[in-house]
Design an enzyme around this catalytic site. Structure first.
Site, mmCIF file in Angstrom:
data_model
loop_
_atom_site.group_PDB
_atom_site.id
_atom_site.type_symbol
_atom_site.label_atom_id
_atom_site.label_comp_id
_atom_site.label_asym_id
_atom_site.label_seq_id
_atom_site.Cartn_x
_atom_site.Cartn_y
_atom_site.Cartn_z
ATOM 1 N N HIS A 125 3.862 17.916 3.152
ATOM 2 C CA HIS A 125 4.006 18.581 4.454
ATOM 3 C C HIS A 125 2.664 19.204 4.820
ATOM 4 C CE1 HIS A 125 4.765 21.637 1.371
ATOM 5 N NE2 HIS A 125 4.342 22.532 2.247
ATOM 6 N N LYS B 168 0.929 16.999 -1.701
ATOM 7 C CA LYS B 168 1.718 17.794 -0.762
ATOM 8 C C LYS B 168 2.259 16.873 0.330
ATOM 9 C CE LYS B 168 1.210 21.936 2.155
ATOM 10 N NZ LYS B 168 0.236 22.932 2.674
#
Length: 247
Positions: free
Chosen positions: A118, A116
């Site tokens: 963010h 991921k």
């Protein structure tokens, strides 16, 4: 009355009820023809998840056996339960909850298949931050075949700054995965315990011997069909062909 631990009997009965434990003719990834198959992904209702978590907790809290490394019991003192994506996530979460009800407060963490970019970022969720402590980690697995997935998780935990001190799996098929140069049968559990540095570092909620004993006790009580009697004989033959002794 069953001589199996009550949580094992309950787990086997409920696994059969939801179709997670099936008997028949199944082709494994190894190419072997197996008379039974265990699919932890089908244990998805609240009743059986509670039973599974109780069984994992009982296995984690059990004292070391006489065959284990006498110097340490890795399951008596750890910080994090790690559930590999995807099946291990719910198993680790439920087990951590049950352990807290028995006075053992541990964290749980898991990985993502994709990184991921963010939010908290990375591909590991639930890992403690802002501390240089060497976290002691136990991996929660379902059914190991080659042990490669567990080996990859050990490396992932090491990159996070943790140390895997043990692995607890749902089912040990108690069969060899390879034969070494001396002609000795080697199982995935044996290889993983060597990697972790000692006997007793891998525990199993259930073993194939438990499945056989469960069927034998049902037969002794007159609760098996002719098809189940045939399955029991096939289980014995399979164990004779592929089985490997384990503690």
């Amino acid at each position: 009355m069953s001589s199996l631990d009550s949580y094992k009997t309950q787990l086997l009965e409920e696994a059969a009820r939801v179709g997670a434990l099936k008997f028949g003719n199944f082709t494994l990834k190894s190419g072997r023809k197996s008379p039974y198959f265990f699919n932890a992904g089908l244990m998805s209702d609240g009743t059986i998840l509670h039973t599974v978590a109780q069984a994992y907790a009982a296995t984690l809290c059990a004292p070391a056996s006489d065959d284990d490394d006498p110097m340490a019991n890795p399951f008596s003192d750890f910080d994090i339960l790690f559930g590999p994506a995807y099946k291990g996530i719910s198993l680790a979460a439920c087990t951590a909850l049950v352990l807290s009800m028995h006075g053992r407060d541990v964290r749980f963490a898991y990985d993502r298949k994709e990184v991921k970019d963010h939010g908290e970022g990375g591909n590991v969720v639930g890992w403690p931050s802002g501390c240089n402590q060497k976290w002691r980690v136990v991996i929660v697995d379902d059914v190991m075949t080659t042990g490669l997935a567990a080996s990859s998780t050990i490396k992932l935990v090491a990159r996070q700054g943790g140390e895997v001190v043990g692995v607890v799996q749902l089912l040990d098929r108690e069969e060899f995965s390879e034969i070494d140069e001396h002609g000795c049968k080697i199982s995935s559990v044996m290889k993983l315990e060597t990697l972790l540095g000692g006997k007793g570092k891998v525990r199993s909620v259930l073993k194939m011997r438990d499945l056989v004993q469960w069927l034998e006790e049902k037969e002794a009580q007159g609760q098996t069909t002719e098809e189940e009697k045939k399955t029991l004989q096939e289980m014995r033959e399979y164990r004779e062909t592929y089985g490997v002794s384990s503690s």
